[in-house]
Design a protein around this motif. Sequence first.
Motif, mmCIF file in Angstrom:
data_model
loop_
_atom_site.group_PDB
_atom_site.id
_atom_site.type_symbol
_atom_site.label_atom_id
_atom_site.label_comp_id
_atom_site.label_asym_id
_atom_site.label_seq_id
_atom_site.Cartn_x
_atom_site.Cartn_y
_atom_site.Cartn_z
ATOM 1 N N VAL A 267 0.835 -1.205 0.000
ATOM 2 C CA VAL A 267 0.000 0.000 0.000
ATOM 3 C C VAL A 267 0.871 1.257 0.000
ATOM 4 O O VAL A 267 0.575 2.239 -0.713
ATOM 5 N N GLN A 268 1.957 1.265 0.762
ATOM 6 C CA GLN A 268 2.843 2.424 0.782
ATOM 7 C C GLN A 268 3.546 2.607 -0.557
ATOM 8 O O GLN A 268 3.813 3.739 -0.975
ATOM 9 N N TRP A 269 3.855 1.502 -1.238
ATOM 10 C CA TRP A 269 4.445 1.620 -2.576
ATOM 11 C C TRP A 269 3.475 2.308 -3.522
ATOM 12 O O TRP A 269 3.871 3.126 -4.367
ATOM 13 N N CYS A 270 2.196 1.981 -3.413
ATOM 14 C CA CYS A 270 1.190 2.644 -4.240
ATOM 15 C C CYS A 270 1.156 4.138 -3.963
ATOM 16 O O CYS A 270 1.052 4.955 -4.893
ATOM 17 N N LEU A 271 1.256 4.518 -2.686
ATOM 18 C CA LEU A 271 1.267 5.938 -2.338
ATOM 19 C C LEU A 271 2.467 6.648 -2.944
ATOM 20 O O LEU A 271 2.351 7.760 -3.492
ATOM 21 N N GLU A 272 3.637 6.018 -2.874
ATOM 22 C CA GLU A 272 4.837 6.631 -3.451
ATOM 23 C C GLU A 272 4.703 6.811 -4.957
ATOM 24 O O GLU A 272 5.120 7.843 -5.516
ATOM 25 N N GLN A 273 4.134 5.823 -5.624
ATOM 26 C CA GLN A 273 3.961 5.940 -7.068
ATOM 27 C C GLN A 273 2.964 7.041 -7.426
ATOM 28 O O GLN A 273 3.160 7.772 -8.406
ATOM 29 N N LEU A 274 1.926 7.187 -6.638
ATOM 30 C CA LEU A 274 0.944 8.233 -6.911
ATOM 31 C C LEU A 274 1.524 9.621 -6.691
ATOM 32 O O LEU A 274 1.159 10.577 -7.390
ATOM 33 N N LEU A 275 2.434 9.756 -5.716
ATOM 34 C CA LEU A 275 3.000 11.064 -5.407
ATOM 35 C C LEU A 275 4.111 11.461 -6.364
ATOM 36 O O LEU A 275 4.357 12.659 -6.562
ATOM 37 N N THR A 276 4.804 10.488 -6.939
ATOM 38 C CA THR A 276 5.958 10.789 -7.795
ATOM 39 C C THR A 276 5.673 10.660 -9.275
ATOM 40 O O THR A 276 6.382 11.259 -10.089
#
Length: 544
Positions: A529-538
Amino acid sequence: MAPGAARRPRRPRRRVRGAPPAGAQARSAEDWWWDRLAPSGSGYHLLQSDSMLLVLPGLGPARVRAHRRAARRTQRLRPPGSRATAAKARPRSAPAPAPAPAPASTPQQGPDPGWGDRIPLEILLQIFGLLVATDGPMPFLGRAARVCRRWHEAASQPALWRTVTLSPPLAGRPTKDGAKAEKKLLTSLEWFMPNRFSQLQRLTLIHWKSQVHAVLKLVSESCPRLTFLKLSDCHGVTPNTLVMLARACPQLHSLDVQHSTVESTAVVSFLEEVGPRMRKLWLTYSSQTTAILAALLSGCCPQLQLLEVSAGIHRNSTPLQLPVEALQRGCPELQVLRLLNLVWLPKPSGRAAAPGPGFPSLEELCLAGSACNFVSNEALGRLLHGSPGLRLLDLRGCARVTPAGLHDLPCQELEQLHLGLYGTSDRPTLAKEGSPLLTQKWARTLRELDLSGQGFGEKDLEQALAAFSGAPGGSQPALCSLNLRGTRVTPSTVSSVISSCPGLLRLNLESCRCLPRGLKRAYRGPEDVQWCLEQLLTSPPSPR
């Protein structure tokens, strides 16, 4: 002296490299560690196997067996011909002195029975109990009983045989072979039940076709503590069989006859015999279900806590009309009500009919189905108007229920809400707004939320999921599972809900048309889930 009789020079005696001088005792590093862990006279001894080392109190040393194993291993690894060479190179040593007599307090050394026999019976029972609780008693206990006498004694304790599943070994074969397998297993059960099943509490019978009556007769004679009986894919269950079992087992309070051929008269006779002690009932919907429900509506089981009626694999198109108010009066203590995969509609109550007493103890209501049903806001209100303690509400497939109707429910502590629509082709009729009414009411308590397939707009979903970031009192939301499959959720909304819910463990973003490519999938685990957040932010915004 003659020249030919000259004395030959004496050849020097060989000595094996590393061998101790005659009369000295070798002391290896292994012996040093054994003495450090369990010094002589300390009252402790060591037990060694291939994968563990135990220090246990007791009498007698435990190194004899380990040394014998090491000696055998050395002999197996020794190359051929090395025995003769070693015999020639072995130095002659003086005969060893006779060993001094052992003190009276030192126990006599004998053959080591093994570490399995040295574990106390109470510890074995606890270990076996953990394994049985996870995987069941079979086949583990049957295999453990053949290890040694101590394990056989532990595996034979009736306390470990409280949950058992019995199925003939040739289930699914032709009828002739299946009948022979059932008779063979029944012969074993004639000895097994009185010797092992005296404390049996939960019994499951699977694929019994011809010997169900004989097996249940043995159960009634040997298992007085039975509390739960499940019959799956069984045939030949008669009213006399279930009534006999209900009379012989005074603690029996749960019956599961889903996916089995059982006459309605047999179930009705069982319910009337059990009466007030009945707690849980599982049924498969058929034309005979009406007679069973009529017995429940009459009040024969006033303490019933769980009722599940499922259509099974083959969905029945005949609608089930359920008089809601009569069920509330007949089963006032109901805690779990499941009507699964049914074409269900409540029986009309009439304009002047008074509302029912409700289900004050209801905690779970499941009306999920894959086909169109007739559950509406009005039917849901009749079911839940007196259920303030509801925790789980599953309305998957109920397209007629709106957020406004859910907002009017009296339950304030809802933890799981499932509103997913799967296979719904009539999308234009779905509600386009109203999702904030759900999250604003239950954002503090919701742990699982399923909005899969709903037609809410982008702004509507943004306002709904923003409720999790403004938890009252600064407390973190309890949300751990969120299903947004097939919705119009945007990347900014997903990023906001992930940042606001640190306990989010499952996130489903499959088929979300507004998200970038590569991120439309299901995420499981906090790292994912945190990887998804990083991809959405970058990641830069991509075309839809």
